[in-house]
Scaffold this motif. Sequence first.
Motif, PDB file in Angstrom:
ATOM      1  N   HIS A  13      50.709  42.572  44.296  1.00 16.88           N
ATOM      2  CA  HIS A  13      49.531  42.472  43.388  1.00 16.88           C
ATOM      3  C   HIS A  13      49.999  41.901  42.055  1.00 16.88           C
ATOM      4  O   HIS A  13      50.638  42.595  41.265  1.00 16.88           O
ATOM      5  CB  HIS A  13      48.898  43.852  43.175  1.00 16.88           C
ATOM      6  N   HIS A  15      49.096  38.999  38.683  1.00 18.24           N
ATOM      7  CA  HIS A  15      48.275  38.010  37.968  1.00 18.24           C
ATOM      8  C   HIS A  15      49.197  36.967  37.354  1.00 18.24           C
ATOM      9  O   HIS A  15      50.039  37.301  36.518  1.00 18.24           O
ATOM     10  CB  HIS A  15      47.456  38.681  36.863  1.00 18.24           C
ATOM     11  N   MET A  39      46.572  37.172  42.434  1.00 21.85           N
ATOM     12  CA  MET A  39      45.169  37.523  42.216  1.00 21.85           C
ATOM     13  C   MET A  39      44.338  36.285  41.846  1.00 21.85           C
ATOM     14  O   MET A  39      44.830  35.394  41.148  1.00 21.85           O
ATOM     15  CB  MET A  39      45.054  38.580  41.121  1.00 21.85           C
ATOM     16  N   HIS A 174      46.338  49.064  42.946  1.00 22.23           N
ATOM     17  CA  HIS A 174      46.701  49.867  41.759  1.00 22.23           C
ATOM     18  C   HIS A 174      46.109  51.270  41.804  1.00 22.23           C
ATOM     19  O   HIS A 174      45.260  51.636  41.005  1.00 22.23           O
ATOM     20  CB  HIS A 174      46.380  49.139  40.453  1.00 22.23           C
ATOM     21  N   ASP A 247      50.674  44.620  39.457  1.00 25.68           N
ATOM     22  CA  ASP A 247      49.485  44.343  38.637  1.00 25.68           C
ATOM     23  C   ASP A 247      49.913  43.833  37.261  1.00 25.68           C
ATOM     24  O   ASP A 247      49.220  44.075  36.261  1.00 25.68           O
ATOM     25  CB  ASP A 247      48.586  45.578  38.511  1.00 25.68           C
TER      26      ASP A 247
HETATM   27 ZN   LIG Z   1      45.224  43.326  38.896  1.00 26.25          ZN
END
Ligand SMILES: [Zn+2]
Length: 347
Positions: A13, A15, A39, A174, A247
């Motif tokens: 996960h 970004h 993502m 998450h 994340d």
């Molecule tokens: Zn995220």
Amino acid sequence: MDTLILTRPDDWHLHLRDGAAMQSVLPDTAKRFARAIVMPNLKPPVRSVEEARAYRKRILAALPAGSDFQPLMTLYLTDNTDPGEIARAQASGFVHAVKYYPAGATTNSDMGVTDLSRCDAVFAEMERLGVPLLLHGEVTDACVDVFDREAVFIERHLIPLTRKFPALRIVLEHLTTQQGVEFVNAAPANVAATITAHHLLYNRNAMFQGGIRPHYFCLPILKREQHRQALIAAATSGSPKFFLGTDSAPHPVGVKESACGCAGIYTAHAALELYAEAFDAVGKLDRLEGFASQFGADFYGLPRNSSRVTLKRETWAVPAMQGLGEYSLVPLRAGENVRWTFAGSVD
Ligand SMILES: [Zn+2]
Ligand SMILES: NC(=O)N[C@@H](CC(=O)O)C(=O)O
Ligand SMILES: [Zn+2]
């Protein structure tokens, strides 16, 4: 044990953003991880296989020379996603999942889904073809307390969804609560979760340590200590249902340090090291490899990596800021120490 050698991990996960912002953060991830689930919450979001193909190309072009990092692409689900896009995604070979954001729940989610039932035909196709659904699992109902939004999402939406589509492969992204851990543990093998380093290392007090600390604000928001303990137990349990997803969510410093600061914590600069700290703190370093390098690949039906990386128990200081100009950001632990050091790849 002061040196740890692990199968090269993957980040399930992440970004990366786009353009110059991506250029500045990508080396941190590419150095540590072989692959990452990227993502799709760009502006505008990555909604089709063709958009994912173009985004993937931009990521590959931005990689440091010699890197063999592989971006694994995702599609952003909307009320209007065409069920036909699922078969195209699967046939592409580079789209690995579809991401659900409730409209308005988090950064760049305004084009997200307004009502899960609008996507039933898409979910049926994903269930049939085995394409994983990744969930930002929070309700957006303003009447629900911000700390309860994950638990309420599970009750109101996730349990009904798993009843309607029992074979749908789901990753609750998450994970932040004890209720989430209990749900995932009780669910069948097609339901799994990612856990971030920051939710393993911090409880909600971190946001208010001596004042308001915007760099500890993310969604789902940090929770009470009891929930952090439940996450630690899950991540270090050896259960293949829980795996690494940072994340890591870069935002320029000015957007975080604001009267209405946005959600997201940047951890890619020390991602694996921070997880090592969290596992080390409970004497479970031996469980890190499964969590970081095996269970995620197994869930996605991808081969485990064959190369390895080394971590050393050596303290280093995180800079106060990284990146340049308008992309300057404040990484987690800025101006403080991290107790493990990434010491490179072993072939
Ligand atoms: Zn995220
Ligand atoms: N986690 C966050 O707080 N922010 C993420 C979005 C998300 O994963 O919800 C971002 O894109 O900034
Ligand atoms: Zn999210």
